[in-house]
Design a protein around this motif. Structure first.
Motif, PDB file in Angstrom:
ATOM      1  N   LYS A 117     -45.020 -24.108 -18.322  1.00  8.35           N
ATOM      2  CA  LYS A 117     -45.775 -23.256 -17.399  1.00  8.35           C
ATOM      3  C   LYS A 117     -45.233 -21.831 -17.387  1.00  8.35           C
ATOM      4  CE  LYS A 117     -47.106 -27.153 -14.486  1.00  8.35           C
ATOM      5  NZ  LYS A 117     -47.095 -27.769 -13.128  1.00  8.35           N
ATOM      6  N   VAL A 118     -45.040 -21.282 -18.596  1.00  6.91           N
ATOM      7  CA  VAL A 118     -44.596 -19.897 -18.727  1.00  6.91           C
ATOM      8  C   VAL A 118     -45.659 -19.095 -19.467  1.00  6.91           C
ATOM      9  CG1 VAL A 118     -42.151 -20.495 -18.669  1.00  6.91           C
ATOM     10  CG2 VAL A 118     -43.340 -20.386 -20.875  1.00  6.91           C
ATOM     11  N   LYS A 119     -45.610 -17.774 -19.311  1.00  4.43           N
ATOM     12  CA  LYS A 119     -46.637 -16.900 -19.887  1.00  4.43           C
ATOM     13  C   LYS A 119     -46.216 -16.261 -21.203  1.00  4.43           C
ATOM     14  CE  LYS A 119     -48.436 -15.689 -15.316  1.00  4.43           C
ATOM     15  NZ  LYS A 119     -48.695 -14.576 -14.345  1.00  4.43           N
ATOM     16  N   ARG A 120     -44.913 -16.297 -21.504  1.00  6.22           N
ATOM     17  CA  ARG A 120     -44.434 -15.661 -22.730  1.00  6.22           C
ATOM     18  C   ARG A 120     -43.121 -16.304 -23.156  1.00  6.22           C
ATOM     19  NH1 ARG A 120     -44.883 -10.192 -22.401  1.00  6.22           N
ATOM     20  NH2 ARG A 120     -46.609 -10.553 -20.958  1.00  6.22           N
ATOM     21  N   LEU A 121     -42.834 -16.202 -24.447  1.00  7.86           N
ATOM     22  CA  LEU A 121     -41.609 -16.787 -24.987  1.00  7.86           C
ATOM     23  C   LEU A 121     -40.901 -15.774 -25.883  1.00  7.86           C
ATOM     24  CD1 LEU A 121     -43.007 -20.240 -26.199  1.00  7.86           C
ATOM     25  CD2 LEU A 121     -41.456 -19.898 -24.266  1.00  7.86           C
ATOM     26  N   PRO A 122     -39.589 -15.596 -25.715  1.00  5.02           N
ATOM     27  CA  PRO A 122     -38.848 -14.804 -26.698  1.00  5.02           C
ATOM     28  C   PRO A 122     -38.867 -15.518 -28.050  1.00  5.02           C
ATOM     29  CG  PRO A 122     -37.575 -15.114 -24.676  1.00  5.02           C
ATOM     30  CD  PRO A 122     -38.730 -16.053 -24.611  1.00  5.02           C
ATOM     31  N   VAL A 123     -38.998 -14.736 -29.101  1.00  6.04           N
ATOM     32  CA  VAL A 123     -38.970 -15.279 -30.455  1.00  6.04           C
ATOM     33  C   VAL A 123     -37.584 -14.985 -31.032  1.00  6.04           C
ATOM     34  CG1 VAL A 123     -40.070 -15.279 -32.715  1.00  6.04           C
ATOM     35  CG2 VAL A 123     -41.437 -14.794 -30.668  1.00  6.04           C
ATOM     36  N   VAL A 124     -36.913 -16.036 -31.495  1.00  5.40           N
ATOM     37  CA  VAL A 124     -35.533 -15.875 -31.964  1.00  5.40           C
ATOM     38  C   VAL A 124     -35.369 -16.446 -33.366  1.00  5.40           C
ATOM     39  CG1 VAL A 124     -34.612 -15.981 -29.615  1.00  5.40           C
ATOM     40  CG2 VAL A 124     -34.785 -18.087 -30.972  1.00  5.40           C
ATOM     41  N   ASP A 125     -34.275 -16.014 -34.035  1.00  2.00           N
ATOM     42  CA  ASP A 125     -33.948 -16.575 -35.344  1.00  2.00           C
ATOM     43  C   ASP A 125     -33.039 -17.789 -35.153  1.00  2.00           C
ATOM     44  OD1 ASP A 125     -31.408 -15.583 -34.811  1.00  2.00           O
ATOM     45  OD2 ASP A 125     -31.560 -13.934 -36.257  1.00  2.00           O
ATOM     46  N   GLU A 126     -32.478 -18.260 -36.254  1.00  2.00           N
ATOM     47  CA  GLU A 126     -31.695 -19.492 -36.214  1.00  2.00           C
ATOM     48  C   GLU A 126     -30.438 -19.392 -35.347  1.00  2.00           C
ATOM     49  OE1 GLU A 126     -32.876 -18.007 -38.829  1.00  2.00           O
ATOM     50  OE2 GLU A 126     -34.346 -19.434 -39.626  1.00  2.00           O
ATOM     51  N   VAL A 127     -29.918 -18.184 -35.141  1.00  2.00           N
ATOM     52  CA  VAL A 127     -28.711 -18.028 -34.328  1.00  2.00           C
ATOM     53  C   VAL A 127     -29.002 -17.453 -32.946  1.00  2.00           C
ATOM     54  CG1 VAL A 127     -27.193 -17.850 -36.314  1.00  2.00           C
ATOM     55  CG2 VAL A 127     -28.221 -15.774 -35.387  1.00  2.00           C
ATOM     56  N   GLY A 128     -30.274 -17.410 -32.584  1.00  2.00           N
ATOM     57  CA  GLY A 128     -30.644 -16.976 -31.243  1.00  2.00           C
ATOM     58  C   GLY A 128     -30.828 -15.487 -31.060  1.00  2.00           C
ATOM     59  N   MET A 129     -30.874 -14.734 -32.164  1.00  2.00           N
ATOM     60  CA  MET A 129     -31.076 -13.287 -32.057  1.00  2.00           C
ATOM     61  C   MET A 129     -32.558 -12.990 -31.861  1.00  2.00           C
ATOM     62  SD  MET A 129     -27.992 -12.170 -32.331  1.00  2.00           S
ATOM     63  CE  MET A 129     -28.078 -10.417 -32.737  1.00  2.00           C
ATOM     64  N   VAL A 130     -32.850 -12.085 -30.963  1.00  2.00           N
ATOM     65  CA  VAL A 130     -34.246 -11.798 -30.639  1.00  2.00           C
ATOM     66  C   VAL A 130     -34.954 -11.133 -31.817  1.00  2.00           C
ATOM     67  CG1 VAL A 130     -33.784  -9.515 -29.604  1.00  2.00           C
ATOM     68  CG2 VAL A 130     -35.777 -10.853 -28.870  1.00  2.00           C
ATOM     69  N   GLN A 131     -36.178 -11.599 -32.098  1.00  2.00           N
ATOM     70  CA  GLN A 131     -37.012 -11.026 -33.151  1.00  2.00           C
ATOM     71  C   GLN A 131     -38.313 -10.453 -32.612  1.00  2.00           C
ATOM     72  OE1 GLN A 131     -37.197 -14.570 -35.805  1.00  2.00           O
ATOM     73  NE2 GLN A 131     -36.195 -13.257 -37.312  1.00  2.00           N
ATOM     74  N   GLY A 132     -38.696 -10.898 -31.442  1.00  2.00           N
ATOM     75  CA  GLY A 132     -39.951 -10.433 -30.868  1.00  2.00           C
ATOM     76  C   GLY A 132     -40.265 -11.230 -29.629  1.00  2.00           C
ATOM     77  N   ILE A 133     -41.494 -11.137 -29.190  1.00  2.00           N
ATOM     78  CA  ILE A 133     -41.935 -11.908 -28.030  1.00  2.00           C
ATOM     79  C   ILE A 133     -43.395 -12.274 -28.241  1.00  2.00           C
ATOM     80  CG2 ILE A 133     -42.725  -9.984 -26.578  1.00  2.00           C
ATOM     81  CD1 ILE A 133     -40.993 -11.584 -24.320  1.00  2.00           C
ATOM     82  N   VAL A 134     -43.765 -13.463 -27.799  1.00  2.00           N
ATOM     83  CA  VAL A 134     -45.147 -13.929 -27.952  1.00  2.00           C
ATOM     84  C   VAL A 134     -45.676 -14.331 -26.579  1.00  2.00           C
ATOM     85  CG1 VAL A 134     -44.498 -16.332 -28.479  1.00  2.00           C
ATOM     86  CG2 VAL A 134     -46.687 -15.431 -29.286  1.00  2.00           C
TER      87      VAL A 134
END
Length: 234
Positions: A117-134
């Motif tokens: 029940k969330v509106k957006r998700l951080p997009v991360v790589d294999e080690v948890g570094m942020v790449q974007g948001i969806v």
């Protein structure tokens, strides 16, 4: 058989509004207002996502600021009471963060959002570094696909396999994302399979069928021998 589905990296935003652990309450509110978002990733180091702070995390400060909850309420709402006294992103954030990988399908991301029940998700790589948001809005972009583009994919990836010519003659029409299969099919028992595959094509809103069962040469001969009787759709 179906073509490769769109993935999160196809639709995500690469520019991300985020805060650090020590970001102050008012700073978080201001950033949400400026970016017109309802949640912000909380980052540490070179950009590793350690949590998410959302409007829901901030509201207890307003809701509970002049209340005097009884013991039962205090026990029931320990997390909210702690957040009501929070001053920084570290105090307020939900951790660990719910995230998604860039190579996840849009369906996988949608299921994650719906379940949590969330509106957006951080997009991360294999080690948890942020790449974007969806966001939810990003996932809906597939419904902006051109009707003819959808029709061509259905022809190539569904009709050509399930209803090949010349034993079947199935035409594909698409209007406002609604797919219609029209014509004659040798095996109408495949209609439920076709419906499932067509709905899996991204951008499809719904699928309709106007199919009758075509005859094999042997069936056609038998039908004429029986006075012209034909087979009805399954």
């Amino acid at each position: 058989m179906p073509s490769t589905p769109h993935i999160v990296s196809d639709v995500m935003s690469h520019t991300v509004a985020a805060v650090g652990r020590r970001a102050a309450f008012k700073e978080i509110v201001q950033l949400m207002q400026d970016w017109k978002v309802s949640a912000l990733p909380v980052l540490e180091g070179e950009g590793r996502v350690v949590g998410v702070v959302s409007e829901a995390d901030l509201l207890p400060k307003e809701e509970l600021r002049d209340s005097d909850p009884d013991r039962a309420t205090q026990l029931r709402r320990l997390d909210d009471l702690a957040k009501a006294g929070g001053l920084t992103a570290e105090d307020l954030m939900t951790s660990p963060a719910l995230t998604v990988h860039a190579n996840a399908t849009l369906a996988q991301a949608a299921r994650t959002m719906a379940h949590a029940k969330v509106k957006r998700l951080p997009v991360v790589d294999e080690v948890g570094m942020v790449q974007g948001i969806v966001s939810r809005a990003d996932l809906l972009k597939v419904f902006l696909r051109d009707d003819e583009e959808i029709a061509e994919e259905v022809r190539q990836e569904v009709v050509a396999y399930l209803f090949p010519a010349p034993v079947s003659a199935v035409q594909v029409e698409v209007r406002n994302g609604v797919v219609k299969l029209i014509g004659h099919a040798r095996d109408t028992s495949l209609v439920p399979v076709a419906a499932r595959l067509v709905r899996a094509v991204e951008g499809v809103v719904d699928v309709e069928f106007e199919l009758t069962r075509s005859e094999s040469p042997a069936e056609s001969t038998a039908a004429h021998a029986n006075g012209g009787e034909t087979l009805s759709p399954a």
